[in-house]
Write a protein that holds these residues in place. Structure first.
Motif, mmCIF file in Angstrom:
data_model
loop_
_atom_site.group_PDB
_atom_site.id
_atom_site.type_symbol
_atom_site.label_atom_id
_atom_site.label_comp_id
_atom_site.label_asym_id
_atom_site.label_seq_id
_atom_site.Cartn_x
_atom_site.Cartn_y
_atom_site.Cartn_z
ATOM 1 N N THR A 106 -4.053 -7.057 -3.234
ATOM 2 C CA THR A 106 -3.204 -5.875 -3.083
ATOM 3 C C THR A 106 -2.043 -5.990 -4.058
ATOM 4 O O THR A 106 -1.209 -6.884 -3.907
ATOM 5 C CB THR A 106 -2.680 -5.739 -1.635
ATOM 6 N N LYS A 148 0.833 -1.205 0.000
ATOM 7 C CA LYS A 148 0.000 0.000 0.000
ATOM 8 C C LYS A 148 0.869 1.257 0.000
ATOM 9 O O LYS A 148 0.552 2.231 -0.683
ATOM 10 C CB LYS A 148 -0.943 -0.003 1.207
ATOM 11 N N GLU A 163 -6.530 -10.529 1.243
ATOM 12 C CA GLU A 163 -6.047 -9.162 1.071
ATOM 13 C C GLU A 163 -4.721 -9.125 0.309
ATOM 14 O O GLU A 163 -4.524 -8.268 -0.542
ATOM 15 C CB GLU A 163 -5.892 -8.478 2.425
#
Length: 136
Positions: free
Chosen positions: A134, A59, A130
């Motif tokens: 991602t 991120k 996740e």
């Protein structure tokens, strides 16, 4: 495992550089002695912690162009401007570390008070989903 994070050297194609992670198995917090828990449970627990860190690194890497555009500094000297930019970078790094800690604490609170395989399996599934969604 002890993990290290930081920002690699700037490259022309990546702007600020990229966030990286490194895991040193020689600095493992895991004590292979009798913990009263299955070793596979403890190792999976540590894998999830590392995966939480990996998600946050991805991120942060995705945000680097935005951060680079946002970082500005005006000062009387080049050294003073560099110092101001370093402060901004350290603030971003602190926020990154706080996000990792919040998620890691939540995971520990759900799974570390004894042997809680169902809670850990839930986190394993959630974190793997996740990770899959991602981008690197």
């Amino acid at each position: 495992f002890q993990a290290e994070d930081g920002i690699r050297d700037r490259s022309p194609s990546r702007g600020l550089g990229d966030v990286y992670k490194r895991q040193d198995p020689d600095c493992s917090w895991w004590n292979p002695g009798d913990l009263g828990l299955p070793a596979s449970y403890v190792l999976r627990h540590e894998q999830i912690h590392f995966a939480i860190f990996e998600i946050e690194v991805r991120k942060m890497n995705a945000r680097l162009p935005e951060l680079e555009a946002r970082f500005t500094a005006t000062a009387g000297t080049e050294e003073a401007a560099v110092e101001l930019l370093q402060q901004q970078l350290e603030e971003a790094h602190t926020l990154f570390n706080e996000r990792v800690l919040v998620r890691s604490r939540a995971f520990d609170e759900d799974t570390s008070m004894g042997h809680r395989p169902k809670a850990q399996a839930f986190w394993w599934s959630r974190i793997n989903a996740e990770l899959s969604s991602t981008p690197d």
